[in-house]
Design a protein around this motif. Sequence first.
Motif, mmCIF file in Angstrom:
data_model
loop_
_atom_site.group_PDB
_atom_site.id
_atom_site.type_symbol
_atom_site.label_atom_id
_atom_site.label_comp_id
_atom_site.label_asym_id
_atom_site.label_seq_id
_atom_site.Cartn_x
_atom_site.Cartn_y
_atom_site.Cartn_z
ATOM 1 N N UNK A 88 -6.749 -10.803 0.397
ATOM 2 C CA UNK A 88 -5.603 -10.856 -0.986
ATOM 3 C C UNK A 88 -4.677 -9.848 -0.802
ATOM 4 N N UNK A 89 -4.772 -8.660 -0.440
ATOM 5 C CA UNK A 89 -3.656 -7.772 -0.255
ATOM 6 C C UNK A 89 -2.596 -8.082 0.750
ATOM 7 N N UNK A 103 3.592 -12.572 0.720
ATOM 8 C CA UNK A 103 4.103 -13.296 -0.290
ATOM 9 C C UNK A 103 5.231 -12.602 -0.648
ATOM 10 N N UNK A 104 5.213 -11.386 -0.921
ATOM 11 C CA UNK A 104 6.215 -10.457 -1.576
ATOM 12 C C UNK A 104 7.359 -10.272 -0.489
ATOM 13 N N UNK A 105 7.196 -10.147 0.696
ATOM 14 C CA UNK A 105 8.018 -9.981 2.069
ATOM 15 C C UNK A 105 8.875 -11.581 1.963
ATOM 16 N N UNK A 106 8.259 -12.583 1.966
ATOM 17 C CA UNK A 106 8.726 -13.813 1.928
ATOM 18 C C UNK A 106 9.569 -14.147 0.845
ATOM 19 N N UNK A 142 9.042 -3.144 3.727
ATOM 20 C CA UNK A 142 8.575 -1.912 3.095
ATOM 21 C C UNK A 142 7.744 -2.108 1.674
ATOM 22 N N UNK A 143 8.704 -3.078 0.818
ATOM 23 C CA UNK A 143 8.381 -3.405 -0.585
ATOM 24 C C UNK A 143 6.960 -4.209 -0.510
ATOM 25 N N UNK A 144 7.010 -5.163 0.667
ATOM 26 C CA UNK A 144 5.719 -5.985 0.645
ATOM 27 C C UNK A 144 4.571 -5.258 0.836
ATOM 28 N N UNK A 145 4.580 -4.457 1.911
ATOM 29 C CA UNK A 145 3.665 -3.428 2.413
ATOM 30 C C UNK A 145 2.968 -2.603 1.230
ATOM 31 N N UNK A 158 3.522 -3.126 -2.212
ATOM 32 C CA UNK A 158 2.509 -4.035 -2.992
ATOM 33 C C UNK A 158 1.300 -4.163 -2.547
ATOM 34 N N UNK A 159 1.281 -4.513 -1.205
ATOM 35 C CA UNK A 159 -0.040 -4.915 -0.599
ATOM 36 C C UNK A 159 -0.940 -3.642 -0.730
ATOM 37 N N UNK A 160 -0.622 -2.431 -0.735
ATOM 38 C CA UNK A 160 -1.486 -1.276 -0.608
ATOM 39 C C UNK A 160 -1.940 -1.291 -2.239
ATOM 40 N N UNK A 161 -1.113 -1.441 -3.117
ATOM 41 C CA UNK A 161 -1.349 -1.404 -4.405
ATOM 42 C C UNK A 161 -2.313 -2.342 -4.985
ATOM 43 N N UNK A 162 -2.367 -3.574 -4.390
ATOM 44 C CA UNK A 162 -3.030 -4.723 -4.735
ATOM 45 C C UNK A 162 -4.347 -4.485 -3.805
ATOM 46 N N UNK A 163 -4.544 -3.872 -2.668
ATOM 47 C CA UNK A 163 -5.832 -3.445 -2.113
ATOM 48 C C UNK A 163 -6.509 -2.343 -2.990
ATOM 49 N N UNK A 164 -5.530 -1.330 -3.360
ATOM 50 C CA UNK A 164 -6.303 -0.178 -4.129
ATOM 51 C C UNK A 164 -6.885 -0.935 -5.423
ATOM 52 N N UNK A 165 -6.342 -1.489 -6.218
ATOM 53 C CA UNK A 165 -6.906 -2.323 -7.326
ATOM 54 C C UNK A 165 -8.066 -3.130 -6.699
ATOM 55 N N UNK A 166 -8.234 -3.958 -5.872
ATOM 56 C CA UNK A 166 -9.213 -4.820 -5.599
ATOM 57 C C UNK A 166 -10.396 -3.868 -5.078
ATOM 58 N N UNK A 167 -10.253 -2.884 -4.249
ATOM 59 C CA UNK A 167 -11.132 -2.146 -3.741
ATOM 60 C C UNK A 167 -11.760 -1.305 -4.778
ATOM 61 N N UNK A 168 -10.993 -0.570 -5.725
ATOM 62 C CA UNK A 168 -11.441 0.303 -6.432
ATOM 63 C C UNK A 168 -12.321 -0.438 -7.780
#
Length: 144
Positions: A26-27, A33-36, A50-53, A55-65
Amino acid sequence: MNDALASLLLKLRDVRFVRYVLASVGALAVDVGSFLALMAASVSAAPASAVGYSLGILAHWVMSSRAVFHDNVASGGMARTRQKALFVISALVGLALTTAIVGAGDWSGIDPRLAKLFAIAVSFAVTWVIRSRIVFRPSGHVEA
């Protein structure tokens, strides 16, 4: 190779690991997706990446936590802030590994796309270990 396959099959029995795989996919989807989308909007490759990565970190935190390590998330305060910082550090370790592997592969004449696939696997394994054993320690909340 058989040991690696057996180890992978044992990990697949671990529901937490399966949830982590899904969160990672998902991340990665958010990142790419953001990058493209940003590239399609004429944003330069480096900032879009950089922005895509990020946002991926943020998404991974939300899903992981919320879905992977929900039972080991610090309740708040400094412990939660520390946990978030460790999560970002783990992501930066993954980024450094990916950059080094792709760079070394490209320098060695290996197709960068193949090097990227290898880098994704290595980064995934390393961040899983860091996050499961340090960031979201099973022993309870991370101490401040």
